[in-house]
Design an enzyme around this catalytic site. Structure first.
Site, PDB file in Angstrom:
ATOM      1  N   ASP A  75       6.385  -7.662   1.487  1.00 56.21           N
ATOM      2  CA  ASP A  75       5.339  -7.688   0.464  1.00 56.21           C
ATOM      3  C   ASP A  75       5.421  -9.035  -0.244  1.00 56.21           C
ATOM      4  O   ASP A  75       6.521  -9.574  -0.435  1.00 56.21           O
ATOM      5  CB  ASP A  75       5.522  -6.542  -0.541  1.00 56.21           C
ATOM      6  CG  ASP A  75       4.205  -6.176  -1.207  1.00 56.21           C
ATOM      7  OD1 ASP A  75       3.644  -5.106  -0.897  1.00 56.21           O
ATOM      8  OD2 ASP A  75       3.705  -6.981  -2.046  1.00 56.21           O
ATOM      9  N   LYS A 110     -12.040   6.677  10.878  1.00 49.93           N
ATOM     10  CA  LYS A 110     -11.547   6.655   9.490  1.00 49.93           C
ATOM     11  C   LYS A 110     -12.712   6.727   8.495  1.00 49.93           C
ATOM     12  O   LYS A 110     -12.725   7.542   7.577  1.00 49.93           O
ATOM     13  CB  LYS A 110     -10.721   5.386   9.256  1.00 49.93           C
ATOM     14  CG  LYS A 110     -10.252   5.195   7.851  1.00 49.93           C
ATOM     15  CD  LYS A 110      -9.288   6.272   7.410  1.00 49.93           C
ATOM     16  CE  LYS A 110      -9.096   6.264   5.913  1.00 49.93           C
ATOM     17  NZ  LYS A 110      -8.295   7.380   5.442  1.00 49.93           N
ATOM     18  N   GLU A 159      -5.173   5.384   8.931  1.00 51.65           N
ATOM     19  CA  GLU A 159      -4.247   6.252   8.192  1.00 51.65           C
ATOM     20  C   GLU A 159      -5.028   7.361   7.487  1.00 51.65           C
ATOM     21  O   GLU A 159      -6.055   7.090   6.880  1.00 51.65           O
ATOM     22  CB  GLU A 159      -3.483   5.401   7.163  1.00 51.65           C
ATOM     23  CG  GLU A 159      -2.482   6.174   6.354  1.00 51.65           C
ATOM     24  CD  GLU A 159      -1.511   6.955   7.239  1.00 51.65           C
ATOM     25  OE1 GLU A 159      -0.761   6.330   7.999  1.00 51.65           O
ATOM     26  OE2 GLU A 159      -1.525   8.196   7.188  1.00 51.65           O
ATOM     27  N   PHE A 160      -4.500   8.579   7.551  1.00 45.28           N
ATOM     28  CA  PHE A 160      -5.196   9.712   6.930  1.00 45.28           C
ATOM     29  C   PHE A 160      -4.379  10.375   5.825  1.00 45.28           C
ATOM     30  O   PHE A 160      -4.745  11.443   5.348  1.00 45.28           O
ATOM     31  CB  PHE A 160      -5.566  10.750   7.991  1.00 45.28           C
ATOM     32  CG  PHE A 160      -6.414  10.184   9.102  1.00 45.28           C
ATOM     33  CD1 PHE A 160      -7.765   9.939   8.907  1.00 45.28           C
ATOM     34  CD2 PHE A 160      -5.853   9.865  10.326  1.00 45.28           C
ATOM     35  CE1 PHE A 160      -8.545   9.382   9.919  1.00 45.28           C
ATOM     36  CE2 PHE A 160      -6.624   9.321  11.346  1.00 45.28           C
ATOM     37  CZ  PHE A 160      -7.978   9.076  11.134  1.00 45.28           C
ATOM     38  N   LEU A 161      -3.241   9.771   5.445  1.00 47.95           N
ATOM     39  CA  LEU A 161      -2.404  10.433   4.433  1.00 47.95           C
ATOM     40  C   LEU A 161      -3.154  10.567   3.114  1.00 47.95           C
ATOM     41  O   LEU A 161      -4.073   9.804   2.814  1.00 47.95           O
ATOM     42  CB  LEU A 161      -1.090   9.670   4.231  1.00 47.95           C
ATOM     43  CG  LEU A 161      -1.112   8.225   3.698  1.00 47.95           C
ATOM     44  CD1 LEU A 161      -1.394   8.138   2.221  1.00 47.95           C
ATOM     45  CD2 LEU A 161       0.221   7.571   4.011  1.00 47.95           C
ATOM     46  N   CYS A 167      -9.968   5.455  -2.113  1.00 50.44           N
ATOM     47  CA  CYS A 167     -10.493   5.489  -0.740  1.00 50.44           C
ATOM     48  C   CYS A 167     -11.946   5.950  -0.618  1.00 50.44           C
ATOM     49  O   CYS A 167     -12.774   5.225  -0.075  1.00 50.44           O
ATOM     50  CB  CYS A 167      -9.604   6.365   0.135  1.00 50.44           C
ATOM     51  SG  CYS A 167      -8.006   5.601   0.441  1.00 50.44           S
TER      52      CYS A 167
HETATM   53  N1  LIG Z   1      -4.047   4.876  -0.647  1.00 48.88           N
HETATM   54  C1  LIG Z   1      -4.437   5.773   0.228  1.00 48.88           C
HETATM   55  O1  LIG Z   1      -4.401   6.996  -0.001  1.00 48.88           O
HETATM   56  C2  LIG Z   1      -4.922   5.346   1.591  1.00 48.88           C
HETATM   57  C3  LIG Z   1      -5.083   6.309   2.610  1.00 48.88           C
HETATM   58  C4  LIG Z   1      -5.525   5.873   3.860  1.00 48.88           C
HETATM   59  C5  LIG Z   1      -5.836   4.552   4.066  1.00 48.88           C
HETATM   60  N2  LIG Z   1      -5.693   3.640   3.063  1.00 48.88           N
HETATM   61  C6  LIG Z   1      -5.980   2.228   3.347  1.00 48.88           C
HETATM   62  O2  LIG Z   1      -4.741   1.555   3.524  1.00 48.88           O
HETATM   63  C7  LIG Z   1      -4.820   0.221   3.014  1.00 48.88           C
HETATM   64  C8  LIG Z   1      -3.729   0.002   1.974  1.00 48.88           C
HETATM   65  O3  LIG Z   1      -3.992   0.851   0.877  1.00 48.88           O
HETATM   66  P1  LIG Z   1      -2.932   1.073  -0.294  1.00 48.88           P
HETATM   67  O4  LIG Z   1      -3.503   2.114  -1.183  1.00 48.88           O
HETATM   68  O5  LIG Z   1      -1.588   1.273   0.316  1.00 48.88           O
HETATM   69  O6  LIG Z   1      -2.977  -0.374  -0.993  1.00 48.88           O
HETATM   70  P2  LIG Z   1      -2.082  -0.922  -2.190  1.00 48.88           P
HETATM   71  O7  LIG Z   1      -2.958  -1.775  -2.989  1.00 48.88           O
HETATM   72  O8  LIG Z   1      -1.362   0.218  -2.839  1.00 48.88           O
HETATM   73  O9  LIG Z   1      -0.967  -1.811  -1.470  1.00 48.88           O
HETATM   74  C9  LIG Z   1      -1.230  -3.020  -0.861  1.00 48.88           C
HETATM   75  C10 LIG Z   1       0.066  -3.826  -0.862  1.00 48.88           C
HETATM   76  O10 LIG Z   1      -0.134  -4.996  -0.080  1.00 48.88           O
HETATM   77  C11 LIG Z   1       0.537  -6.080  -0.721  1.00 48.88           C
HETATM   78  N3  LIG Z   1      -0.037  -7.344  -0.248  1.00 48.88           N
HETATM   79  C12 LIG Z   1      -1.253  -7.878  -0.501  1.00 48.88           C
HETATM   80  N4  LIG Z   1      -1.394  -9.052   0.136  1.00 48.88           N
HETATM   81  C13 LIG Z   1      -0.248  -9.268   0.819  1.00 48.88           C
HETATM   82  C14 LIG Z   1       0.207 -10.304   1.666  1.00 48.88           C
HETATM   83  N5  LIG Z   1      -0.540 -11.362   1.939  1.00 48.88           N
HETATM   84  N6  LIG Z   1       1.441 -10.195   2.198  1.00 48.88           N
HETATM   85  C15 LIG Z   1       2.230  -9.124   1.930  1.00 48.88           C
HETATM   86  N7  LIG Z   1       1.843  -8.111   1.131  1.00 48.88           N
HETATM   87  C16 LIG Z   1       0.622  -8.187   0.583  1.00 48.88           C
HETATM   88  C17 LIG Z   1       0.341  -5.813  -2.198  1.00 48.88           C
HETATM   89  O11 LIG Z   1       1.303  -6.492  -2.994  1.00 48.88           O
HETATM   90  C18 LIG Z   1       0.517  -4.295  -2.241  1.00 48.88           C
HETATM   91  O12 LIG Z   1       1.879  -3.934  -2.439  1.00 48.88           O
HETATM   92  C19 LIG Z   1      -6.243   0.075   2.463  1.00 48.88           C
HETATM   93  O13 LIG Z   1      -7.040  -0.506   3.445  1.00 48.88           O
HETATM   94  C20 LIG Z   1      -6.662   1.511   2.209  1.00 48.88           C
HETATM   95  O14 LIG Z   1      -8.046   1.669   2.296  1.00 48.88           O
HETATM   96  C21 LIG Z   1      -5.225   4.011   1.833  1.00 48.88           C
END
Ligand SMILES: NC(=O)c1ccc[n+]([C@@H]2O[C@H](COP(=O)([O-])OP(=O)(O)OC[C@H]3O[C@@H](n4cnc5c(N)ncnc54)[C@H](O)[C@@H]3O)[C@@H](O)[C@H]2O)c1
Length: 467
Positions: free
Chosen positions: A30, A241, A176-178, A297
Site C-alpha cells: 500500500d 460484477k 470481488e463479491f464480498l 459499491c
Molecule cells: N468495499 C467493498 O465492499 C467492495 C466489494 C467488492 C468490490 N470492491 C471494489 O474493490 C476495489 C477496492 O475497494 P476498497 O473498498 O477495498 O477500496 P479502499 O479505498 O478501501 O482501499 C484502496 C486501498 O488502495 C490503496 N492505494 C491507492 N493507490 C495505491 C497505489 N498506487 N499503490 C498502492 N496502494 C494504493 C489505498 O491506500 C487504500 O488502502 C474497488 O474497485 C471497489 O469497487 C469493493
C-alpha cells in the site's frame, strides 16, 4: 503460491489475509505508509469481523508481510492482485487513475518470470485490455529510461503498440463479491468465483490459487459441493460484477417503491415482502424496504454501468429509474419527520447509526450523510450515535453532527430518533429510559428493524417505512 496484493482496503487486505490463512505467501503493498506501519504491528486499519485475528496469525507464521515497496511485491508475486479503489467521478464514471498508477508501476517493476496480473478492483468493461496496455507502457518506459535490452518473452500475447516489448504476463479479471461486515466469511464461503481471461495458463494458476476455497477446506459447512468457478472472457467477467450490483440495487429500489405504495394504501411492506420472497423465483433477500441503498459499491457501480451504456449508445432506463427511486428514498425519513413534527427548524433529531450498513466503519456514500445535510438545511440540530464511529472517534469527514458516546446521551433532549443503520444492538436498547429523556418519544425506523410492539410499549410513537 507467491501472491502480491496491491491496495490494502476492504477488498485487498481481506483478500491478502485470507489467501495467507489458506497457506499462500502474501506480500501486501500500500502506498499509505501509516497504514503499512499499522498493519505491520498486527492492527487492521479497517473494522471487519475476524480480520485482525487471521492477520495476526498470518504475521506470526510469516505468511503475510506488508510494505510500501511495490518492487518488493512485484518481484515476490507470481500472482499480482490490483485491489485499489475506483471511486466515482462527478460524471458517474469510475475514476481509474489508481488502477492506472498501479498497472504502470507493475510494468516498471516487472522482472523476468511469468506473472498473472489480476484485476480485483471493480473496473469498467474493457479494463482488462487497458490494464495490459498500461503495463506494457510501464515496461517500455522503464526500458527506454534504463536502456535495457529487450528480454525474450516466455508467455503472453504480443501487443502491437509495443512491438519492441515482448510481454511475459497475462491479465485476469477476478471480480470481488464480498460484503463489508462479513468480508472474511464471504471470502471463505463464496457463492461463486468468476475468472475472466483469454489465457489458459493464467486461468490454471488462478484455479490452483483458489483450490482450498473451491474445495471448501475453510468453509463453515465443509460438506457443501465445491464452489462453482465461472471461467469466461475478460469483458463478461467485468460485466458480471456490474450486473450483480445493479440487480441487487434495483431489487431494493423495487421494494422501496412497493413500500411507498403500501404507505398510501395501508398495506404492510414487511408482510408483502415475505409473501413475495417465498416465491423461489424471487427469493427473500434484498427485499427489506428502508431509507435506500448506499455505501462504496452500489451507487458507484450502478452509475458506472449507466455511463458505460451511454458511451455505447444505449440509455439504461431501468437502472436510471432505480437510482431516481433511491435518491428520493434516502430522504423519506425527512418526509416522515415533517409529517410527525411538522416544523423541523429548531428541533433536535437523533440518528441511530451512521455507517452505511452494520458491522463496518465505512461511511462512503452512507444515507446518513444525506439525512444530516437535509436536516441541517431545514434548521434542525442533528446528533448521532453509532457503535463504531462513536467508539473509534473516527469522524470520516462528518460535520454538522454531534457524535454522542452512548444511546442515552443521544436521546437526551431529542424531538425524534431515526434508525439509520440496523446494528443488532439497536434492538435491545433501553427505550423506556431513552423515551423519558426525549422531548417527544418518536422513532422513525428507517430499516423496519425494531420490534414495533416493544417500542410502542416503551411509550414511543413508531413510524416505519411502508407499514
Ligand atoms: N468495499 C467493498 O465492499 C467492495 C466489494 C467488492 C468490490 N470492491 C471494489 O474493490 C476495489 C477496492 O475497494 P476498497 O473498498 O477495498 O477500496 P479502499 O479505498 O478501501 O482501499 C484502496 C486501498 O488502495 C490503496 N492505494 C491507492 N493507490 C495505491 C497505489 N498506487 N499503490 C498502492 N496502494 C494504493 C489505498 O491506500 C487504500 O488502502 C474497488 O474497485 C471497489 O469497487 C469493493
Amino acid at each position: 503460491m507467491r501472491v502480491c496484493v496491491i491496495g490494502t482496503g476492504y477488498v485487498g487486505l481481506v483478500t491478502g489475509a485470507c489467501l495467507a490463512h489458506i497457506g499462500h505467501h502474501v506480500i501486501c503493498v500500500d502506498n499509505n505508509e501509516e497504514k503499512v506501519k499499522l498493519m505491520k504491528s498486527g492492527q487492521s486499519p479497517i473494522f471487519e469481523p475476524g480480520l485482525s485475528e487471521i492477520m495476526q496469525a498470518a504475521i506470526q507464521t510469516g505468511k503475510i508481510e506488508f510494505t510500501s515497496d511495490l518492487n518488493a511485491g512485484v518481484t515476490h508475486g507470481e500472482i499480482l492482485f490490483i485491489a485499489v479503489g475506483t471511486p466515482p467521478l462527478p460524471t458517474g464514471e469510475s475514476d481509474t487513475r489508481y488502477v492506472e498508477a498501479v498497472a504502470r508501476g507493475i510494468g516498471a517493476n516487472l522482472n523476468g518470470g511469468y506473472k498473472v496480473i489480476v484485476n480485483k478492483s471493480t473496473v469498467p468493461i474493457g479494463s482488462g485490455d487497458w490494464v495490459r496496455m498500461i503495463v506494457m507502457d510501464g515496461i517500455a518506459e522503464r526500458k527506454a529510461a534504463t536502456g535495457e535490452p529487450v528480454l525474450a518473452g516466455v508467455g503472453g500475447v504480443a501487443v502491437t503498440s509495443h512491438p519492441e516489448v515482448e510481454p511475459n504476463f497475462d491479465v485476469v479479471s477476478n471480480p470481488e463479491f464480498l460484503r463489508e461486515g462479513s468480508a472474511v466469511y464471504d471470502t471463505f464461503n463464496p457463492d461463486r468465483i468468476v475468472l475472466g481471461s483469454n489465457s489458459a495458463r493464467a486461468i490454471e494458476l488462478m484455479k490452483e490459487l483458489y483450490t482450498p476455497i473451491v474445495e471448501r477446506q475453510f468453509a463453515e459447512d465443509k460438506s457443501l459441493s465445491p464452489v462453482p468457478v465461472l471461467v469466461t472472457d475478460l469483458s463478461s467477467a467485468e460485466m458480471v460484477k456490474y450486473a450483480s450490483n445493479a440487480f441487487l440495487a434495483t431489487k431494493i429500489s423495487f421494494i422501496n417503491e412497493v413500500a411507498n405504495i403500501c404507505d398510501r394504501v395501508g398495506a404492510d411492506v414487511v408482510e408483502v415482502a415475505k409473501g413475495i420472497g417465498l416465491d423461489s423465483r424471487i427469493g427473500g433477500k434484498f427485499l427489506q424496504a428502508g431509507i435506500g441503498w448506499g455505501g462504496s459499491c452500489f451507487p458507484k457501480d450502478v452509475s458506472a454501468l449507466i455511463h458505460t451504456a451511454d458511451d455505447y449508445g444505449y440509455e439504461a432506463q431501468l437502472l436510471k429509474a432505480a437510482v431516481t427511486v433511491n435518491e428520493r428514498q434516502r430522504l423519506i425519513a425527512v418526509e416522515k419527520l415533517q409529517q410527525v413534527l411538522k416544523i423541523l427548524k429548531g428541533k433536535t433529531i437523533g440518528l441511530l447509526g451512521l455507517t452505511f450498513k452494520p458491522d463496518t466503519d465505512d461511511m462512503r456514500d452512507a444515507p446518513a450523510l444525506n439525512l444530516i445535510e437535509q436536516l441541517t438545511r431545514l434548521g434542525a440540530k442533528v446528533k448521532a450515535y453509532d457503535p463504531i464511529v462513536s467508539q473509534t472517534g473516527l469522524r470520516h469527514g462528518l460535520s454538522d453532527v454531534i457524535v454522542e458516546t452512548d444511546p442515552e446521551r443521544l436521546a437526551d433532549g431529542c424531538d425524534a430518533l431515526v434508525l439509520v443503520t440496523d446494528w443488532q444492538q439497536f434492538r435491545n436498547l433501553d427505550y423506556v429510559k431513552m423515551g423519558k429523556l426525549m422531548q417527544t418519544p418518536v422513532v422513525i425506523d428507517g430499516r423496519n428493524f425494531l420490534d414495533q410492539e416493544a417500542i410502542e410499549a416503551a411509550g414511543f410513537r413508531y413510524v416505519g417505512i411502508g407499514r
